[in-house]
Write a protein that holds these residues in place. Structure first.
Motif, PDB file in Angstrom:
ATOM      1  N   SER A 110       0.826  -1.203   0.000  1.00 12.95           N
ATOM      2  CA  SER A 110       0.000   0.000   0.000  1.00 12.95           C
ATOM      3  C   SER A 110       0.861   1.254   0.000  1.00 12.95           C
ATOM      4  CB  SER A 110      -0.910   0.005   1.239  1.00 12.95           C
ATOM      5  OG  SER A 110      -0.159   0.328   2.376  1.00 12.95           O
ATOM      6  N   ALA A 111       0.236   2.389  -0.198  1.00 13.83           N
ATOM      7  CA  ALA A 111       0.953   3.654  -0.207  1.00 13.83           C
ATOM      8  C   ALA A 111       1.579   3.937   1.154  1.00 13.83           C
ATOM      9  CB  ALA A 111       0.008   4.789  -0.593  1.00 13.83           C
ATOM     10  N   PRO A 169       5.549   1.969   1.173  1.00 15.04           N
ATOM     11  CA  PRO A 169       6.122   1.915  -0.166  1.00 15.04           C
ATOM     12  C   PRO A 169       7.321   0.982  -0.218  1.00 15.04           C
ATOM     13  CG  PRO A 169       6.678   3.973   0.897  1.00 15.04           C
ATOM     14  CD  PRO A 169       5.716   3.269   1.798  1.00 15.04           C
ATOM     15  N   THR A 201       7.570   8.091  -5.500  1.00 19.77           N
ATOM     16  CA  THR A 201       6.120   8.095  -5.378  1.00 19.77           C
ATOM     17  C   THR A 201       5.431   8.718  -6.587  1.00 19.77           C
ATOM     18  OG1 THR A 201       6.196  10.175  -4.157  1.00 19.77           O
ATOM     19  CG2 THR A 201       6.144   8.127  -2.870  1.00 19.77           C
ATOM     20  N   GLU A 211       2.770   3.592  -6.629  1.00 20.62           N
ATOM     21  CA  GLU A 211       3.363   2.677  -5.669  1.00 20.62           C
ATOM     22  C   GLU A 211       4.302   1.822  -6.513  1.00 20.62           C
ATOM     23  OE1 GLU A 211       0.515   0.589  -3.161  1.00 20.62           O
ATOM     24  OE2 GLU A 211      -0.971   2.017  -3.886  1.00 20.62           O
ATOM     25  N   MET A 239       0.244   1.589 -10.098  1.00 22.26           N
ATOM     26  CA  MET A 239       1.308   0.778  -9.533  1.00 22.26           C
ATOM     27  C   MET A 239       2.315   0.481 -10.630  1.00 22.26           C
ATOM     28  SD  MET A 239       1.254  -2.742  -7.320  1.00 22.26           S
ATOM     29  CE  MET A 239       0.964  -1.884  -5.769  1.00 22.26           C
TER      30      MET A 239
END
Length: 164
Positions: A24-25, A28, A33, A49, A73
């Motif tokens: 998940s953010a 990382p 980002t 991500e 992603m």
């Protein structure tokens, strides 16, 4: 033996519940980002991500119920690999962009459908250094096409995006 099977099932369930949040953010896998895609209409910023380990690449966007419109992603692989992705346990339609080592987008699968086990771009994959997943329809909406360029963040020193 039944106890061992039960423990194994409980462990598998626990791992499965953690796996959905691993990439998940909030956690990382690399310090990058965002990235920019150079299109015919100009530069398009995307918040990403980054999945660089086998575990984070395997989990990807599985089990997510939504994705911000300008988020995605980025899957980074070791050089010289043929890669293919699928939509197992993925709940939202995605655009899949396959990017070569120099950052050129070589293939786009538009609107890959949830739960589809068909390998994209095909069973033998495509030579690519990275793949970017966006919400289904976003590549077209943002004017992203084959031949556009993604700044190859995996080539920058200190980024920590080395494929495993």
């Amino acid at each position: 033996m039944i106890t061992d099977l039960f423990r194994g099932a409980v462990l598998a369930a626990a791992i499965g519940s953690v796996a959905t949040t691993f990439a998940s953010a909030d956690t990382p896998t690399c310090n990058v980002t965002s990235l920019a895609i150079e299109t015919q209409q100009g530069e398009v910023p995307i918040t990403v991500e980054v999945a660089t380990t086998p575990e984070t690449r395997d989990t990807g966007l599985m089990h997510r119920t939504d994705l911000s419109p300008d988020a995605g992603m980025l899957f980074v692989y070791p050089p010289g690999k043929a890669i293919a992705l699928w939509m197992k346990n993925t709940l939202i339609p995605l655009d899949m962009l396959f990017i070569d080592d120099s950052g050129i987008i070589r293939f786009i699968k538009h609107d890959a459908q949830p739960h589809d086990l068909t390998p994209v771009p095909g069973p033998t994959g495509i030579a690519a250094r990275a793949a970017l997943e966006l919400n289904g329809g976003r590549a077209e909406a943002l004017g992203i096409t084959v031949g556009d360029r993604v700044r190859p963040i995996w080539a920058e020193e200190g980024v920590g995006c080395e494929g495993s």
